[in-house]
Design a protein around this motif. Structure first.
Motif, mmCIF file in Angstrom:
data_model
loop_
_atom_site.group_PDB
_atom_site.id
_atom_site.type_symbol
_atom_site.label_atom_id
_atom_site.label_comp_id
_atom_site.label_asym_id
_atom_site.label_seq_id
_atom_site.Cartn_x
_atom_site.Cartn_y
_atom_site.Cartn_z
ATOM 1 N N ARG A 220 -37.294 -29.009 20.433
ATOM 2 C CA ARG A 220 -37.528 -30.073 19.368
ATOM 3 C C ARG A 220 -38.716 -30.758 19.467
ATOM 4 O O ARG A 220 -39.508 -31.141 18.348
ATOM 5 C CB ARG A 220 -36.249 -31.133 19.573
ATOM 6 N N GLU A 224 -41.717 -30.677 16.378
ATOM 7 C CA GLU A 224 -42.106 -32.058 15.979
ATOM 8 C C GLU A 224 -43.720 -32.050 16.176
ATOM 9 O O GLU A 224 -44.330 -32.665 15.145
ATOM 10 C CB GLU A 224 -41.379 -33.274 16.610
ATOM 11 N N LEU A 233 -41.150 -29.623 8.378
ATOM 12 C CA LEU A 233 -40.350 -29.224 9.277
ATOM 13 C C LEU A 233 -38.962 -29.181 8.780
ATOM 14 O O LEU A 233 -38.549 -30.043 8.161
ATOM 15 C CB LEU A 233 -40.282 -30.286 10.560
ATOM 16 N N ARG A 235 -35.187 -28.588 10.046
ATOM 17 C CA ARG A 235 -34.485 -28.547 11.143
ATOM 18 C C ARG A 235 -33.121 -28.228 10.831
ATOM 19 O O ARG A 235 -32.285 -29.139 10.327
ATOM 20 C CB ARG A 235 -34.314 -29.973 12.029
ATOM 21 N N ILE A 243 -34.156 -36.066 12.132
ATOM 22 C CA ILE A 243 -35.648 -36.012 12.449
ATOM 23 C C ILE A 243 -35.953 -37.438 12.471
ATOM 24 O O ILE A 243 -35.670 -38.267 11.497
ATOM 25 C CB ILE A 243 -36.011 -35.101 11.224
ATOM 26 N N ARG A 244 -36.783 -37.686 13.483
ATOM 27 C CA ARG A 244 -37.154 -38.950 13.613
ATOM 28 C C ARG A 244 -38.267 -39.407 12.408
ATOM 29 O O ARG A 244 -39.121 -38.487 11.882
ATOM 30 C CB ARG A 244 -38.198 -39.215 14.795
ATOM 31 N N GLY A 248 -39.220 -34.514 7.667
ATOM 32 C CA GLY A 248 -38.823 -33.135 7.650
ATOM 33 C C GLY A 248 -37.637 -33.037 6.774
ATOM 34 O O GLY A 248 -37.076 -34.301 6.157
ATOM 35 N N SER A 250 -33.469 -32.244 7.107
ATOM 36 C CA SER A 250 -32.484 -32.051 8.124
ATOM 37 C C SER A 250 -31.076 -31.152 7.527
ATOM 38 O O SER A 250 -30.773 -31.781 6.508
ATOM 39 C CB SER A 250 -31.938 -33.377 8.447
#
Length: 268
Positions: A220, A224, A233, A235, A243-244, A248, A250
């Protein structure tokens, strides 16, 4: 626009592709999920009887203190990974061929990406298909061209155990284990260096992360980092897709089912 549609759009515009994969990538191939003690013990009942968790058995000290126990676990996994066929998702990923090329970064030690035909794989935690000397008589790393019979009732390896060709002492897998200060990282570092060089020249890089959980955050963090400049990204994770900062896409689902929708053009 749906998350799948956004992800498909990212892939369509990719100039280069980085695949980042954790343990969840292998679940659709039938490989056991070691998430939590219960998952590990379902896969390996003898360790439940011993009260040993994955983090405890995957400890290099066992090779010195009880080598038959240590090689019982890793010998069984070596045989399992040799027999396992990569699921269809690996083939779908190989259909993605951006002009800038494809690279793989993985914490998995199973060699499934190589078996599926990927040429450039950076194995951050090493590979079960390679060995090193337990005593450190040499920093050489060599292919695990060995068979390790295992008593499946006790999960103990049957001697003779794999040995170092230089000193004749015990060999161990070239894998970064828990609390491991003796791992020889040279092979993995060369792979990572090649990946870093490639990333510097990759244009319009898209990162696809599959089955990488937070418990061991190696994958991860790398995905990132690689997508930090662009937020490109994707994910894919059924349990921990967040995702922080929302940088991206999710997708809360498994690797294979998502890839079948993404790559087959059924993203809606």
């Amino acid at each position: 626009m749906s998350d799948l549609a956004r992800a498909a759009e990212l892939l369509d515009g990719a100039g280069a592709l980085l695949i980042c994969a954790g343990a969840g990538m292998g679940v659709d191939s039938g490989l056991p999920d070691f998430r939590g003690g219960e998952g590990f013990w379902r896969a390996y009942p003898p360790y439940a009887r011993l009260g040993l968790r994955f983090e405890e058995i995957a400890d290099p000290r066992h090779f010195a203190e009880d080598p038959e126990l240590a090689w019982g676990f890793y010998g069984h996994r070596l045989d399992l990974y040799r027999k396992t066929l990569p699921h269809r998702g690996f083939g779908l990923l190989r259909e993605l061929r951006p002009a800038g090329g494809v690279r793989v970064f993985t914490s998995n030690v199973d060699g499934q990406f190589q078996k599926a035909g990927f040429e450039h794989v950076a194995e951050a935690h090493g590979s079960i298909h390679h060995l090193q000397c337990l005593s450190g008589c040499t920093t050489e790393i060599w292919p695990a061209d060995v068979d390790v019979p295992v008593d499946t009732e006790t999960m103990r390896a049957v001697p003779p155990l794999p040995s170092c060709p230089r000193c004749g002492g015990l060999a161990r897998p070239n894998i970064l284990m828990f609390g491991d200060y003796e791992w020889v990282p040279d092979r993995s570092q060369a792979q990572l260096d090649e990946l870093t060089t490639w990333r510097r020249t990759a244009r319009d890089l898209v990162v696809v992360e599959l089955g990488a959980g937070q418990a061991v955050p190696t994958v991860r963090r790398y995905s990132e980092l690689a997508s930090a400049a662009t937020g490109a990204l994707i994910r894919i994770n059924p349990r921990e897709p967040q995702i922080r900062h929302g940088r991206g896409v999710s997708i809360a689902a498994g690797a294979l089912e998502t890839l079948e929708q993404l790559v087959s053009g059924n993203s809606g």
